[in-house]
Scaffold this motif. Structure first.
Motif, PDB file in Angstrom:
ATOM      1  N   ALA A 161       0.860  -1.183   0.000  1.00 35.29           N
ATOM      2  CA  ALA A 161       0.000   0.000   0.000  1.00 35.29           C
ATOM      3  C   ALA A 161       0.898   1.235   0.000  1.00 35.29           C
ATOM      4  O   ALA A 161       2.052   1.180   0.450  1.00 35.29           O
ATOM      5  CB  ALA A 161      -0.881   0.005   1.237  1.00 35.29           C
ATOM      6  N   ILE A 162       0.351   2.352  -0.472  1.00 33.99           N
ATOM      7  CA  ILE A 162       1.171   3.566  -0.561  1.00 33.99           C
ATOM      8  C   ILE A 162       1.626   4.050   0.829  1.00 33.99           C
ATOM      9  O   ILE A 162       2.778   4.451   1.017  1.00 33.99           O
ATOM     10  CB  ILE A 162       0.439   4.688  -1.352  1.00 33.99           C
ATOM     11  CG1 ILE A 162       1.336   5.926  -1.457  1.00 33.99           C
ATOM     12  CG2 ILE A 162      -0.911   5.023  -0.762  1.00 33.99           C
ATOM     13  CD1 ILE A 162       0.815   7.003  -2.377  1.00 33.99           C
ATOM     14  N   GLY A 163       0.753   3.960   1.839  1.00 28.82           N
ATOM     15  CA  GLY A 163       1.126   4.407   3.188  1.00 28.82           C
ATOM     16  C   GLY A 163       2.230   3.534   3.772  1.00 28.82           C
ATOM     17  O   GLY A 163       3.155   4.024   4.440  1.00 28.82           O
ATOM     18  N   GLU A 164       2.136   2.239   3.464  1.00 24.86           N
ATOM     19  CA  GLU A 164       3.161   1.285   3.891  1.00 24.86           C
ATOM     20  C   GLU A 164       4.506   1.675   3.274  1.00 24.86           C
ATOM     21  O   GLU A 164       5.556   1.587   3.918  1.00 24.86           O
ATOM     22  CB  GLU A 164       2.701  -0.071   3.342  1.00 24.86           C
ATOM     23  CG  GLU A 164       3.387  -1.291   3.835  1.00 24.86           C
ATOM     24  CD  GLU A 164       2.781  -2.534   3.139  1.00 24.86           C
ATOM     25  OE1 GLU A 164       1.758  -2.423   2.415  1.00 24.86           O
ATOM     26  OE2 GLU A 164       3.359  -3.608   3.333  1.00 24.86           O
ATOM     27  N   CYS A 165       4.469   2.114   2.015  1.00 24.59           N
ATOM     28  CA  CYS A 165       5.668   2.539   1.302  1.00 24.59           C
ATOM     29  C   CYS A 165       6.271   3.782   1.976  1.00 24.59           C
ATOM     30  O   CYS A 165       7.479   3.844   2.207  1.00 24.59           O
ATOM     31  CB  CYS A 165       5.281   2.810  -0.151  1.00 24.59           C
ATOM     32  SG  CYS A 165       6.664   2.977  -1.266  1.00 24.59           S
ATOM     33  N   PHE A 166       5.417   4.761   2.325  1.00 25.55           N
ATOM     34  CA  PHE A 166       5.891   5.931   3.079  1.00 25.55           C
ATOM     35  C   PHE A 166       6.559   5.467   4.381  1.00 25.55           C
ATOM     36  O   PHE A 166       7.626   5.957   4.747  1.00 25.55           O
ATOM     37  CB  PHE A 166       4.713   6.862   3.416  1.00 25.55           C
ATOM     38  CG  PHE A 166       4.458   7.947   2.397  1.00 25.55           C
ATOM     39  CD1 PHE A 166       5.080   9.185   2.499  1.00 25.55           C
ATOM     40  CD2 PHE A 166       3.586   7.740   1.349  1.00 25.55           C
ATOM     41  CE1 PHE A 166       4.848  10.196   1.568  1.00 25.55           C
ATOM     42  CE2 PHE A 166       3.340   8.741   0.410  1.00 25.55           C
ATOM     43  CZ  PHE A 166       3.968   9.966   0.521  1.00 25.55           C
ATOM     44  N   ASP A 167       5.902   4.537   5.087  1.00 26.03           N
ATOM     45  CA  ASP A 167       6.418   4.091   6.390  1.00 26.03           C
ATOM     46  C   ASP A 167       7.761   3.373   6.236  1.00 26.03           C
ATOM     47  O   ASP A 167       8.682   3.574   7.032  1.00 26.03           O
ATOM     48  CB  ASP A 167       5.389   3.182   7.082  1.00 26.03           C
ATOM     49  CG  ASP A 167       4.097   3.930   7.418  1.00 26.03           C
ATOM     50  OD1 ASP A 167       4.143   5.167   7.531  1.00 26.03           O
ATOM     51  OD2 ASP A 167       3.047   3.278   7.561  1.00 26.03           O
ATOM     52  N   LYS A 168       7.878   2.522   5.198  1.00 24.84           N
ATOM     53  CA  LYS A 168       9.117   1.751   5.022  1.00 24.84           C
ATOM     54  C   LYS A 168      10.268   2.649   4.576  1.00 24.84           C
ATOM     55  O   LYS A 168      11.405   2.476   5.010  1.00 24.84           O
ATOM     56  CB  LYS A 168       8.897   0.625   4.009  1.00 24.84           C
ATOM     57  CG  LYS A 168       8.069  -0.518   4.598  1.00 24.84           C
ATOM     58  CD  LYS A 168       7.797  -1.601   3.581  1.00 24.84           C
ATOM     59  CE  LYS A 168       7.065  -2.776   4.216  1.00 24.84           C
ATOM     60  NZ  LYS A 168       6.524  -3.700   3.199  1.00 24.84           N
ATOM     61  N   ILE A 169       9.976   3.603   3.707  1.00 27.44           N
ATOM     62  CA  ILE A 169      11.047   4.495   3.242  1.00 27.44           C
ATOM     63  C   ILE A 169      11.497   5.431   4.373  1.00 27.44           C
ATOM     64  O   ILE A 169      12.682   5.712   4.521  1.00 27.44           O
ATOM     65  CB  ILE A 169      10.607   5.238   1.967  1.00 27.44           C
ATOM     66  CG1 ILE A 169      10.649   4.218   0.829  1.00 27.44           C
ATOM     67  CG2 ILE A 169      11.488   6.440   1.664  1.00 27.44           C
ATOM     68  CD1 ILE A 169      10.013   4.613  -0.439  1.00 27.44           C
ATOM     69  N   ALA A 170      10.548   5.848   5.214  1.00 28.81           N
ATOM     70  CA  ALA A 170      10.926   6.656   6.383  1.00 28.81           C
ATOM     71  C   ALA A 170      11.923   5.881   7.247  1.00 28.81           C
ATOM     72  O   ALA A 170      12.908   6.440   7.750  1.00 28.81           O
ATOM     73  CB  ALA A 170       9.682   7.018   7.190  1.00 28.81           C
ATOM     74  N   LYS A 171      11.687   4.594   7.395  1.00 30.00           N
ATOM     75  CA  LYS A 171      12.571   3.750   8.208  1.00 30.00           C
ATOM     76  C   LYS A 171      13.978   3.727   7.621  1.00 30.00           C
ATOM     77  O   LYS A 171      14.966   3.863   8.344  1.00 30.00           O
ATOM     78  CB  LYS A 171      12.008   2.324   8.240  1.00 30.00           C
ATOM     79  CG  LYS A 171      11.762   1.821   9.633  1.00 30.00           C
ATOM     80  CD  LYS A 171      11.159   0.444   9.583  1.00 30.00           C
ATOM     81  CE  LYS A 171      10.819  -0.002  10.979  1.00 30.00           C
ATOM     82  NZ  LYS A 171      10.167  -1.297  11.007  1.00 30.00           N
ATOM     83  N   ILE A 172      14.060   3.557   6.291  1.00 30.58           N
ATOM     84  CA  ILE A 172      15.375   3.558   5.625  1.00 30.58           C
ATOM     85  C   ILE A 172      16.099   4.880   5.886  1.00 30.58           C
ATOM     86  O   ILE A 172      17.299   4.916   6.133  1.00 30.58           O
ATOM     87  CB  ILE A 172      15.207   3.349   4.090  1.00 30.58           C
ATOM     88  CG1 ILE A 172      14.615   1.972   3.787  1.00 30.58           C
ATOM     89  CG2 ILE A 172      16.546   3.529   3.363  1.00 30.58           C
ATOM     90  CD1 ILE A 172      14.249   1.742   2.317  1.00 30.58           C
ATOM     91  N   LEU A 173      15.334   5.974   5.871  1.00 31.18           N
ATOM     92  CA  LEU A 173      15.944   7.304   6.028  1.00 31.18           C
ATOM     93  C   LEU A 173      16.159   7.681   7.499  1.00 31.18           C
ATOM     94  O   LEU A 173      16.678   8.758   7.796  1.00 31.18           O
ATOM     95  CB  LEU A 173      15.062   8.371   5.354  1.00 31.18           C
ATOM     96  CG  LEU A 173      14.811   8.201   3.845  1.00 31.18           C
ATOM     97  CD1 LEU A 173      13.876   9.283   3.330  1.00 31.18           C
ATOM     98  CD2 LEU A 173      16.132   8.224   3.069  1.00 31.18           C
TER      99      LEU A 173
END
Ligand code: KG4
Ligand code: ZN
Length: 345
Positions: A161-173
Motif C-alpha cells: 500500500a502507498i502508506g506502507e511505502c511511506f512508512d518503510k522508506i521513512a525507516k530507511i531514512l
C-alpha cells in the motif's frame, strides 16, 4: 438521526456522534502513535491492549461532549473489517455490548467505506458519479461510486500500500513512525528533483509500490557508495541531513505523481463529476495541492479535513448513515463476524 461511530481497527481508538450523516456533534480520538513509535511500527498485541484501556472512557467522552446519553443514540456503527484482529475485537465488543444492553440498532461498517465518507463530514457534498482514491497504510485502491453505498473497485495495488511505502522508506531514512507525516515534513526542506525515481509501469488502473521502495533503497546505497547487500537499517547513520530531505522530497513527489497519473487515467475511462481522496495518505499536503491543480477546473476535487483523513469514529458513523438511507437493515450484534481482510462491497 444521531449515530455513535466507533473505530479501533489499527492504532487509533475513536468514538464520535454524527447527526444526519454530516454534522459532527463530537469526535474523540486517542492515537497510540507515541506508544508504537519506539518500535518503528504497530505492534498488534500492544495495540489491542491499549484499545481496551481507553475504549469505554472514549465512548463516554463522545457522548458527554455531544450532551447525550447512550439512550439518545439512534444507531451504533463500528468498524468490523479490515484491520488488526485484536484491535477490531475491542471496538466491536464494546459496540455490540452497548447495542445489546440498550437495544439500539447495530451497523457493522467496512473501514474503507468510512474513509471515503470522511469527505461528507468535511463540509463537502460530492456529486455522483465519482471516483475515490483510498490511500492508507493498508490499502491503495481507486473506487467508483455512481450512488451512495455502492462501490466498484476499478484499481488496486498489486503489492504494498502507498502508506506502507511511506512508512518503510521513512525507516530507511531514519525518520520516525508513522512515515507519512515525517516524510512530508522532511520534504519541505528537500530538493524533489535530486534523485530520479522510476514510475512503476502497471497496466490499467492498478498500482505497484514495492518496486519504488526498492528503487529508493538502491538509490540510497548508491548515493553512499555502499554495496546492495548493506542492510536497510545500516543506511540512516551514513546519510546527511540534506540527503535525507532530498530523498524524502524525491520519493514524495514520485508517489504523488503516481496517484495523480492513475486518477487522470481513471477519468478518461469513467466520466465522473467528483474526485475524492480518502485514507491516511490523503492528509499529504503536496497531494492535496496537486489534486486541486490537476482536477479542480473540471471536477469537484475534495479531500477530508486533516484530522479526518486518518482513522476516526466520525467517518464510521457517516458511512453508516448513508448505508441506512440506502436501505441497509441493522445487523444482529450477537452474530457479528470480524475479519482482518476483506474487499469493500
Ligand atoms: O488511514 P490510516 O490512518 O490507517 C489505515 O487505515 O491504514 O492511514 C495511516 C497511513 C500511514 O501509512 C501514514 O504514514 C500515512 O497514512 N499518512 C501520510 C500522511 N499522514 C498519514 N502519508 C503521507 N503524508 C501524510 N501527511
Ligand atoms: Zn484507516
Amino acid at each position: 438521526m444521531k449515530i455513535l461511530g466507533i473505530e479501533s481497527s489499527c492504532d487509533e481508538t475513536a468514538a464520535a456522534i454524527i447527526k444526519n450523516g454530516n454534522t459532527i456533534l463530537s469526535n474523540v480520538i486517542i492515537s497510540q502513535i507515541d506508544i508504537h513509535a519506539s518500535y518503528g511500527g504497530v505492534i498488534p498485541e500492544i495495540a489491542a491492549r491499549s484499545h481496551i484501556e481507553v475504549i469505554n472512557p472514549i465512548i463516554n467522552q463522545a457522548l458527554s461532549q455531544a450532551n447525550l446519553v447512550i439512550q439518545d443514540v439512534d444507531a451504533i456503527a463500528v468498524t468490523h473489517t479490515p484491520g488488526l484482529v485484536g484491535s477490531l475485537l475491542i471496538g466491536t465488543l464494546a459496540a455490540r455490548t452497548l447495542a445489546i444492553i440498550n437495544n439500539i440498532p447495530f451497523y457493522p461498517v467496512h473501514h474503507l467505506k468510512s474513509h471515503i465518507y470522511a469527505n461528507w463530514i468535511s463540509g463537502h457534498q460530492p456529486e455522483f458519479p465519482l471516483i475515490a482514491a483510498v490511500i492508507s497504510g493498508g490499502h491503495t485502491q481507486i473506487i467508483y461510486m455512481n450512488r451512495h453505498d455502492h462501490f466498484e473497485i476499478i484499481g488496486t495495488t498489486r503489492d504494498d500500500a502507498i502508506g506502507e511505502c511511506f512508512d518503510k522508506i521513512a525507516k530507511i531514512l531514519g525518520l520516525p513512525y508513522p512515515g507519512g507525516p515525517a516524510i512530508a515534513k522532511a520534504a519541505e526542506k528537500g530538493n524533489s528533483t535530486r534523485y530520479q525515481l522510476p514510475i512503476p509501469k502497471v497496466n490499467g488502473l492498478d498500482f505497484s509500490f514495492s518496486g519504488l521502495k526498492t528503487a529508493v533503497l538502491r538509490a540510497v546505497q548508491k548515493e553512499l557508495n555502499l554495496p546492495i547487500t548493506t542492510p536497510s537499517y545500516e543506511l540512516q547513520k551514513h546519510l546527511s541531513e540534506q540527503q535525507i530531505t532530498d530523498f524524502a522530497a524525491s520519493f514524495q513527489a514520485t508517489a504523488v505523481k503516481i496517484i495523480i497519473q492513475k486518477l487522470k487515467k481513471a477519468t478518461q475511462k469513467y466520466p465522473v463529476r467528483s474526485i475524492l481522496l480518502a485514507g491516511g495518505v490523503s492528509a499529504n499536503q503536496l497531494l492535496r495541492e496537486e489534486l486541486q491543480k490537476n482536477f479542480a477546473e473540471n471536477y469537484q476535487a475534495f479531500y477530508p479535513q486533516p484530522n479526518l483523513s486518518t482513522d476516526n469514529g466520525a467517518m464510521v458513523a457517516s458511512a453508516a448513515y448513508y448505508s441506512i438511507q440506502a436501505g441497509e437493515k441493522p445487523s444482529d450484534p450477537y452474530e457479528l463476524d470480524i475479519s482482518p481482510r476483506s474487499t469493500i462491497k
